[in-house]
Design a protein around this motif. Structure first.
Motif, short mmCIF file in Angstrom:
data_model
loop_
_atom_site.label_atom_id
_atom_site.label_comp_id
_atom_site.label_asym_id
_atom_site.label_seq_id
_atom_site.Cartn_x
_atom_site.Cartn_y
_atom_site.Cartn_z
N TYR A 73 25.20 35.77 26.97
CA TYR A 73 25.28 35.12 28.42
C TYR A 73 26.57 34.80 28.79
CZ TYR A 73 24.72 31.02 31.55
OH TYR A 73 25.07 30.13 32.51
N VAL A 74 27.10 34.83 30.18
CA VAL A 74 28.15 34.44 30.85
C VAL A 74 27.78 34.02 31.97
CG1 VAL A 74 30.48 35.39 31.60
CG2 VAL A 74 29.56 36.23 29.45
N CYS A 75 28.48 33.21 32.49
CA CYS A 75 28.41 32.31 33.69
C CYS A 75 29.58 32.64 34.72
CB CYS A 75 28.03 30.82 33.92
SG CYS A 75 27.75 30.20 35.44
N ASN A 76 29.43 33.36 35.77
CA ASN A 76 30.54 33.39 36.88
C ASN A 76 30.28 32.52 37.87
OD1 ASN A 76 31.51 35.78 35.34
ND2 ASN A 76 29.62 36.83 36.22
N TYR A 77 31.47 32.35 38.75
CA TYR A 77 31.24 31.25 39.79
C TYR A 77 31.51 32.12 41.06
CZ TYR A 77 31.31 28.15 35.73
OH TYR A 77 31.03 27.71 34.60
N VAL A 78 30.76 32.17 42.08
CA VAL A 78 30.89 32.73 43.19
C VAL A 78 30.50 31.68 44.26
CG1 VAL A 78 30.07 35.03 42.29
CG2 VAL A 78 28.51 33.46 43.41
N LEU A 79 30.87 32.26 45.48
CA LEU A 79 30.88 31.42 47.01
C LEU A 79 29.55 31.84 47.53
CD1 LEU A 79 34.35 30.59 48.05
CD2 LEU A 79 32.87 29.37 46.30
N VAL A 80 28.79 31.02 48.17
CA VAL A 80 27.50 31.66 49.13
C VAL A 80 27.82 30.71 50.38
CG1 VAL A 80 25.05 31.77 49.34
CG2 VAL A 80 26.30 31.48 47.03
N TYR B 10 26.48 29.74 40.69
CA TYR B 10 26.49 30.67 39.49
C TYR B 10 25.84 31.93 39.47
CZ TYR B 10 26.80 25.85 37.20
OH TYR B 10 27.18 24.52 37.06
N GLU B 11 26.61 32.83 39.17
CA GLU B 11 26.08 34.20 38.94
C GLU B 11 25.96 34.54 37.43
OE1 GLU B 11 27.35 37.61 41.85
OE2 GLU B 11 28.53 37.69 40.35
N ARG B 12 24.89 35.14 36.96
CA ARG B 12 24.68 35.40 35.48
C ARG B 12 25.33 36.84 35.29
NH1 ARG B 12 19.86 33.66 31.83
NH2 ARG B 12 19.83 32.23 33.46
N SER B 13 25.95 36.79 34.16
CA SER B 13 26.14 38.36 33.63
C SER B 13 26.31 38.31 32.14
CB SER B 13 27.45 38.90 34.19
OG SER B 13 28.56 37.97 33.53
N GLU B 14 26.35 39.39 31.53
CA GLU B 14 26.27 39.49 30.04
C GLU B 14 27.73 40.32 29.61
OE1 GLU B 14 23.38 41.54 28.02
OE2 GLU B 14 21.81 40.05 28.45
N LYS B 15 28.03 39.70 28.44
CA LYS B 15 29.36 40.50 27.69
C LYS B 15 28.84 40.50 26.37
CE LYS B 15 34.08 40.40 27.80
NZ LYS B 15 35.50 39.87 27.82
N ASP B 16 28.87 41.63 25.79
CA ASP B 16 28.61 41.84 24.48
C ASP B 16 27.27 41.45 23.96
OD1 ASP B 16 31.35 43.24 24.29
OD2 ASP B 16 32.00 41.20 23.48
#
Lengths: 304, 304
Positions: free
Chosen positions: A236-243, A227-233
């Motif tokens: 909280y928004v959760c993005n999905y990335v690979l590690v 999970y990668e956290r970001s913000e929109k307006d």
């Protein structure tokens, strides 16, 4: 799974590659400990945190029903990382939480602990303390191990001692504060209370599993979905990335020192801001006769 | 309140009458123990039962995630009456409950207990037992008191013993079954888990309080509001009646012997039929930031 599972994923994948089998291995995180490296948070954590915070608030209110003295030590899971114990700070943020919170990230000092407890108890006659099961003293000795030492002091206490961390501390406080004390372990309940899961957590966990399968089908291997956290307006928004699994395997992520207050007895607003969006929403299991109905999977053989 | 409160109501009323003060005293029942005489059930019981049954189901499923042996002893409140412990039978009715249930209504026989546990554990490698905190042996000795005896056997166990009833039994089973065992106390959680209250219970409790005030205003005194069960079109209906405080004060209502199975290790269908309508429906507290919002009462002075 958690750290061990990611290590296993990594080993299986390396073994398969070495022995010339094509096999794609994807790690899907899942641990209430929330201590996996490379991801903002872990599936399962927020639901456990929501349960622990809610139950702590309820215990707080229970303690205030009567005008009698009340001392409660709550024990939360977490051998090396205090993430789940930290969630009791959400209850404190709502004005119904522990007076003191002790995480394994901070060396536990028994003398200071007793001084802190006395100060609060003498003022209000009430005291709630939350501790991680894994708190240790400056010599690295688990507080739960103090139980067997105390057992030899059986006579002065009137009965034998046994840890649980919370039980050890409750027994010490009983002697120091000269009042009835109570140890409460959230035990298995904190990791299986599906009736109070976070809707945000459930949705993210589902998506994480889906991504892992998609990636494997598409040819990716040796990675964990993170999970990668970001913000929109401002939200909280959760993005999905690979590690890469190499990076994740067997690394534990602790609660950052700067999210714990200077005295090591509570969490800062940074933690509250981190945790609040994660516990948002209630995931309600289907109910039948007033009780949860659990899904039963039917085993169907795959067609060859 | 419970038995003590009804006794207090009764005494206050008698005292007021004797000293010539006009004062109407109405008892409003409320006890998770469910042991008040003269009422079908008590406000609070069904919510606690719903929580205990649900949590037991969740623990059952947690125990089956891994293929390893699992022995769990659950401790439920109830010094003299086993009503709340009986609610774990609702989980068993749903196929996800304890293998054995021990209530204080039945003399506890340690040898039989161990035989029963061994039989189940050897078959499946899993064992869940639910016990009332107040179970006693044939001499009336609390099982929780066995802890201090066992403490002297410290060496053979490897560590000192301490009750909790569940902890005492878990320690004994550890030795007998030669596997890890776990004691889980529902502790304060079972009486304060407002997040999982029964909607039926909450509605009935509200009505009971309302009736008591109405009766007092209308001139009634020395009575407790009680629940009377009836049926309409095959459906459960709760009626509100009055019982004389003299009859209620200090009488404890136990679980009927015929609702407990012959071996004293479980409940019959009669109990299930009794309890199911009571736990129907979910009363959800208002939520804010993913956590319950508790009402804060504003104190307003009454006009004279």
């Amino acid at each position: 799974g958690g750290n061990d599972s990611m290590d296993t994923c990594n080993k299986i994948s390396k073994f398969m590659q070495k022995s010339g089998h094509e096999c794609r291995v994807m790690g899907v995180p899942k641990t209430i400990d929330n201590d996996l490296y490379g991801t903002d948070h872990c599936p399962g954590y927020a639901s456990a945190a929501k349960y622990v915070a809610t139950s702590t608030m309820e215990i707080y209110h229970d303690a205030r029903v009567y005008d009698t003295p009340m001392v409660c030590v709550l024990e939360v899971m977490g051998r090396n990382a205090g993430w789940l114990t930290a969630s009791t700070a959400l209850a404190a943020y709502k004005g119904a939480g522990p007076d003191l919170i002790y995480l394994p990230e901070i060396e536990f000092d028994m003398d200071k602990f007793i001084v802190n407890c006395k100060k609060i108890f003498e003022k209000s006659g009430k005291l709630i303390v939350a501790v991680s099961e894994g708190i240790r003293d400056k010599n690295g000795k688990y507080i739960s191990e103090y139980g067997s030492d105390l057992a030899s002091e059986k006579d002065s206490f009137g009965h034998a001692q046994l840890g649980g961390t919370a039980q050890v501390l409750a027994d010490i406080l009983k002697k120091e504060l000269k009042c009835k004390t109570r140890a409460i372990e959230f035990s298995l309940l904190q990791r299986c209370a599906a009736h109070l899961a976070s809707a945000t957590d459930v949705e993210e966990a589902f998506t994480a599993g889906q991504k892992a399968v998609q990636c494997a089908v598409d040819g990716t291997t040796d990675h964990m979905v993170a999970y990668e956290r970001s913000e929109k307006d401002g939200k909280y928004v959760c993005n999905y990335v690979l590690v890469n699994l190499d990076k994740v395997a067997n690394t534990e992520k602790a609660v950052p020192r700067e999210w714990i207050n200077k005295e090591g007895t509570g969490l800062t607003q940074d933690y509250i801001n981190y945790a609040l969006p994660l516990i948002e929403g209630e995931s309600k299991p289907p109910m039948e006769n007033g009780l949860p109905r659990f899904a039963k999977l039917k085993k169907v053989l795959a067609k060859k």
